[in-house]
Design a protein around this motif. Sequence first.
Motif, PDB file in Angstrom:
ATOM      1  N   ARG A   1       0.853  -1.182   0.000  1.00 12.50           N
ATOM      2  CA  ARG A   1       0.000   0.000   0.000  1.00 12.50           C
ATOM      3  C   ARG A   1       0.890   1.233   0.000  1.00 12.50           C
ATOM      4  O   ARG A   1       1.951   1.242   0.625  1.00 12.50           O
ATOM      5  N   ARG A   2       0.440   2.264  -0.683  1.00 18.49           N
ATOM      6  CA  ARG A   2       1.198   3.514  -0.721  1.00 18.49           C
ATOM      7  C   ARG A   2       1.123   4.176   0.651  1.00 18.49           C
ATOM      8  O   ARG A   2       0.040   4.498   1.126  1.00 18.49           O
ATOM      9  N   GLN A   3       2.270   4.400   1.271  1.00 14.52           N
ATOM     10  CA  GLN A   3       2.299   5.082   2.552  1.00 14.52           C
ATOM     11  C   GLN A   3       2.710   6.541   2.365  1.00 14.52           C
ATOM     12  O   GLN A   3       2.207   7.423   3.024  1.00 14.52           O
ATOM     13  N   LEU A   4       3.653   6.791   1.443  1.00 17.31           N
ATOM     14  CA  LEU A   4       4.125   8.144   1.169  1.00 17.31           C
ATOM     15  C   LEU A   4       4.630   8.213  -0.262  1.00 17.31           C
ATOM     16  O   LEU A   4       5.396   7.359  -0.699  1.00 17.31           O
ATOM     17  N   LEU A   5       4.182   9.232  -0.995  1.00 22.72           N
ATOM     18  CA  LEU A   5       4.701   9.527  -2.332  1.00 22.72           C
ATOM     19  C   LEU A   5       5.179  10.971  -2.317  1.00 22.72           C
ATOM     20  O   LEU A   5       4.415  11.877  -1.978  1.00 22.72           O
TER      21      LEU A   5
ATOM     22  N   CYS B   1       4.095   0.032   2.113  1.00 18.01           N
ATOM     23  CA  CYS B   1       4.012  -0.835   3.290  1.00 18.01           C
ATOM     24  C   CYS B   1       3.028  -1.962   3.040  1.00 18.01           C
ATOM     25  O   CYS B   1       2.093  -1.814   2.259  1.00 18.01           O
ATOM     26  N   LEU B   2       3.234  -3.058   3.730  1.00 22.72           N
ATOM     27  CA  LEU B   2       2.206  -4.090   3.757  1.00 22.72           C
ATOM     28  C   LEU B   2       1.096  -3.612   4.670  1.00 22.72           C
ATOM     29  O   LEU B   2       1.355  -2.873   5.627  1.00 22.72           O
ATOM     30  N   PRO B   3      -0.138  -4.009   4.405  1.00 24.26           N
ATOM     31  CA  PRO B   3      -1.270  -3.521   5.209  1.00 24.26           C
ATOM     32  C   PRO B   3      -1.127  -3.776   6.711  1.00 24.26           C
ATOM     33  O   PRO B   3      -1.574  -2.972   7.514  1.00 24.26           O
TER      34      PRO B   3
ATOM     35  N   GLY C   1       1.595  -3.649   8.382  1.00 25.64           N
ATOM     36  CA  GLY C   1       2.721  -2.884   8.917  1.00 25.64           C
ATOM     37  C   GLY C   1       3.978  -3.697   9.155  1.00 25.64           C
ATOM     38  O   GLY C   1       4.953  -3.189   9.713  1.00 25.64           O
ATOM     39  N   SER C   2       4.010  -4.940   8.704  1.00 24.94           N
ATOM     40  CA  SER C   2       5.163  -5.804   8.964  1.00 24.94           C
ATOM     41  C   SER C   2       6.357  -5.528   8.059  1.00 24.94           C
ATOM     42  O   SER C   2       7.458  -6.000   8.337  1.00 24.94           O
ATOM     43  N   ALA C   3       6.159  -4.794   6.979  1.00 22.00           N
ATOM     44  CA  ALA C   3       7.266  -4.539   6.051  1.00 22.00           C
ATOM     45  C   ALA C   3       7.074  -3.202   5.348  1.00 22.00           C
ATOM     46  O   ALA C   3       5.946  -2.771   5.109  1.00 22.00           O
ATOM     47  N   MET C   4       8.188  -2.576   5.048  1.00 21.29           N
ATOM     48  CA  MET C   4       8.191  -1.343   4.261  1.00 21.29           C
ATOM     49  C   MET C   4       9.247  -1.468   3.172  1.00 21.29           C
ATOM     50  O   MET C   4      10.277  -2.114   3.365  1.00 21.29           O
TER      51      MET C   4
END
Length: 137
Positions: free
Chosen positions: A30-34, A48-50, A52-55
Amino acid sequence: MSSHPSLIPCLRYRDAPAAIEWLCSTFGFRRQLLVDDGHGGIAHAQLCLPDGSAMLMLAPAVDNAYGRLMRSPSELGGCTQSLYLVVSDIEALYRRALAAGADMLIDIRDADYGGQGFTCRDPEGHVWSFGTYNPWH
């Protein structure tokens, strides 16, 4: 200690917007920051994964100070690293990766060390491995 990952891979892509779309639709990021580059493009992205386990951070493969240090696989003619992501539904992800045109390097199989997994290449040559094996458990 934070519950967020402290090791965050950073990748370069020639077509960052297309890579972001592919990584989100295929691998479930999922887009967290662009961050806009001021010219309608992307200077930096955080996916990020939904859960929150990975970025994953990514940026366009451009000729700047950082870009001269870190090249995309297509610029190098190969890959010098790969990513491994623990997933619960390996078969569904495998089908999505095939449908999205991922270059399958190792088809889904049982791993000698436990679990199932597969390895593929994304459209710009980055190597991704996915598996149900979780070394933390």
